[in-house]
Design a protein around this motif. Structure first.
Motif, PDB file in Angstrom:
ATOM      1  N   VAL A   1       0.845  -1.189   0.000  1.00  0.00           N
ATOM      2  CA  VAL A   1       0.000   0.000   0.000  1.00  0.00           C
ATOM      3  C   VAL A   1       0.883   1.242   0.000  1.00  0.00           C
ATOM      4  O   VAL A   1       2.002   1.234   0.529  1.00  0.00           O
ATOM      5  N   GLY A   2       0.396   2.304  -0.631  1.00  0.00           N
ATOM      6  CA  GLY A   2       1.065   3.595  -0.610  1.00  0.00           C
ATOM      7  C   GLY A   2       0.231   4.579   0.188  1.00  0.00           C
ATOM      8  O   GLY A   2      -0.964   4.742  -0.068  1.00  0.00           O
ATOM      9  N   LEU A   3       0.839   5.229   1.176  1.00  0.00           N
ATOM     10  CA  LEU A   3       0.132   6.136   2.069  1.00  0.00           C
ATOM     11  C   LEU A   3       0.716   7.537   1.972  1.00  0.00           C
ATOM     12  O   LEU A   3       1.909   7.711   1.711  1.00  0.00           O
ATOM     13  N   ARG A   4      -0.111   8.541   2.196  1.00  0.00           N
ATOM     14  CA  ARG A   4       0.336   9.928   2.268  1.00  0.00           C
ATOM     15  C   ARG A   4      -0.006  10.484   3.647  1.00  0.00           C
ATOM     16  O   ARG A   4      -1.093  10.222   4.179  1.00  0.00           O
ATOM     17  N   ALA A   5       0.934  11.255   4.206  1.00  0.00           N
ATOM     18  CA  ALA A   5       0.747  11.823   5.540  1.00  0.00           C
ATOM     19  C   ALA A   5       1.074  13.307   5.522  1.00  0.00           C
ATOM     20  O   ALA A   5       1.998  13.740   4.818  1.00  0.00           O
ATOM     21  N   GLY A   6       0.344  14.074   6.292  1.00  0.00           N
ATOM     22  CA  GLY A   6       0.587  15.504   6.397  1.00  0.00           C
ATOM     23  C   GLY A   6       1.638  15.805   7.437  1.00  0.00           C
ATOM     24  O   GLY A   6       1.361  16.487   8.439  1.00  0.00           O
ATOM     25  N   MET A   7       2.852  15.316   7.228  1.00  0.00           N
ATOM     26  CA  MET A   7       3.964  15.551   8.153  1.00  0.00           C
ATOM     27  C   MET A   7       5.267  15.373   7.395  1.00  0.00           C
ATOM     28  O   MET A   7       5.283  14.850   6.272  1.00  0.00           O
ATOM     29  N   GLU A   8       6.365  15.807   8.008  1.00  0.00           N
ATOM     30  CA  GLU A   8       7.659  15.670   7.366  1.00  0.00           C
ATOM     31  C   GLU A   8       8.095  14.206   7.327  1.00  0.00           C
ATOM     32  O   GLU A   8       7.731  13.409   8.200  1.00  0.00           O
ATOM     33  N   ALA A   9       8.896  13.875   6.328  1.00  0.00           N
ATOM     34  CA  ALA A   9       9.329  12.488   6.151  1.00  0.00           C
ATOM     35  C   ALA A   9      10.092  11.974   7.365  1.00  0.00           C
ATOM     36  O   ALA A   9       9.989  10.800   7.732  1.00  0.00           O
ATOM     37  N   GLY A  10      10.857  12.853   8.018  1.00  0.00           N
ATOM     38  CA  GLY A  10      11.642  12.428   9.168  1.00  0.00           C
ATOM     39  C   GLY A  10      10.813  12.015  10.364  1.00  0.00           C
ATOM     40  O   GLY A  10      11.312  11.342  11.275  1.00  0.00           O
ATOM     41  N   ALA A  11       9.534  12.408  10.390  1.00  0.00           N
ATOM     42  CA  ALA A  11       8.664  12.051  11.511  1.00  0.00           C
ATOM     43  C   ALA A  11       7.982  10.702  11.313  1.00  0.00           C
ATOM     44  O   ALA A  11       7.305  10.212  12.226  1.00  0.00           O
ATOM     45  N   LEU A  12       8.169  10.098  10.147  1.00  0.00           N
ATOM     46  CA  LEU A  12       7.532   8.814   9.851  1.00  0.00           C
ATOM     47  C   LEU A  12       8.493   7.660  10.130  1.00  0.00           C
ATOM     48  O   LEU A  12       9.713   7.849  10.152  1.00  0.00           O
TER      49      LEU A  12
END
Length: 267
Positions: A165-176
């Motif tokens: 699955v591909g997900l999008r998040a409203g945050m910076e990449a470093g927080a994931l």
């Protein structure tokens, strides 16, 4: 097992059935035909004619035979024949036809000819096929809580396959979570199609907008600051694969991917 009688899998338009039959002309397809006496044989589909709505086929070991005089397997004695095939890429195709006719070619070879079936079941089983959810991102989302004390993170589902699955998040990449991290009990919600809880292994994370597109080459150096001219918030992409799905979950996902693919084709 998926139910081939499910209306979501059935094709009835001649152009759709011709496309499915064309898939079976690939040399890596595996096609079995069963008669009323439960005898099975491997066959080849040679082609399909869109004008006459007929397709041509022959047993694999009957190449060049005269079917009318050397039908040692009793192929022409039955009335109904059931095709059960796996096309190149894993798609399952099932249908039945009435007793075929024999056609002879100018080179002396022969084949069997049958009209297109009244309906045909085409069941999607390509693990790497990804159904896009860009048009319905607001309706399909995921949530994940790293620990009981942390606030749940919310994602939109960008695309999905039986494999991942591909997900999008409203945050910076470093927080994931980074590559290789395990995300347990991710709740995936596909609206009217249903929900599923699954474990994911992160394969890639990258920034999409609202943040630096590259990271510093020196570990001790602060990351570059991103100045947005439009004030856009950070958005990042997280790609992951499913871990340890049971048969029920995998079958459910197959049907979701199929329905999403059909919906995209209609749109």
């Amino acid at each position: 097992m998926l139910d081939a009688s499910d209306p979501e899998f059935l094709l009835t338009r001649p152009e759709d059935m011709r496309a499915a039959l064309f898939e079976l002309t690939h040399p890596d397809s595996h096609i079995l035909v069963r008669d009323a006496a439960d005898r099975e044989m491997a066959v080849l589909i040679l082609g399909a004619d869109k004008h006459t709505q007929q397709f041509f086929w022959r047993p694999r070991d009957y190449a060049g035979a005269d079917f009318e005089h050397s039908d040692s397997m009793g192929l022409l004695s039955g009335a109904t024949f059931y095709f059960n095939a796996t096309a190149y890429g894993g798609v399952q195709i099932r249908f039945r036809v009435q007793r075929p006719e024999v056609i002879h070619f100018d080179d002396g070879s022969a084949a069997l000819v049958s009209p297109f079936p009244e309906r045909l079941a085409r069941i999607q089983r390509r693990k790497m096929f990804r159904a896009s959810l860009i048009a319905s991102a607001s309706q399909c989302h995921a949530t994940w809580q790293a620990s009981p004390n942390e606030k749940p993170q919310r994602f939109t589902v960008r695309d999905i396959s039986v494999d991942g699955v591909g997900l999008r998040a409203g945050m910076e990449a470093g927080a994931l979570p980074g590559r290789g991290a395990i995300m347990e009990n991710v709740q995936l919600d596909f609206g009217e199609l249903g929900k599923i809880s699954a474990n994911l292994e992160v394969r890639n994370v990258y920034p999409v907008s609202g943040q630096p597109m590259t990271q510093s080459a020196n570990p001790g150096e602060a990351p570059p600051r991103h100045v947005s001219l439009t004030g856009e918030p950070p958005v990042s992409h997280l790609g992951a694969i499913f871990l340890n799905l049971d048969a029920r979950q995998e079958n459910w996902l197959q049907q979701v991917v199929w329905r999403l693919e059909r919906g995209a084709q209609r749109n």
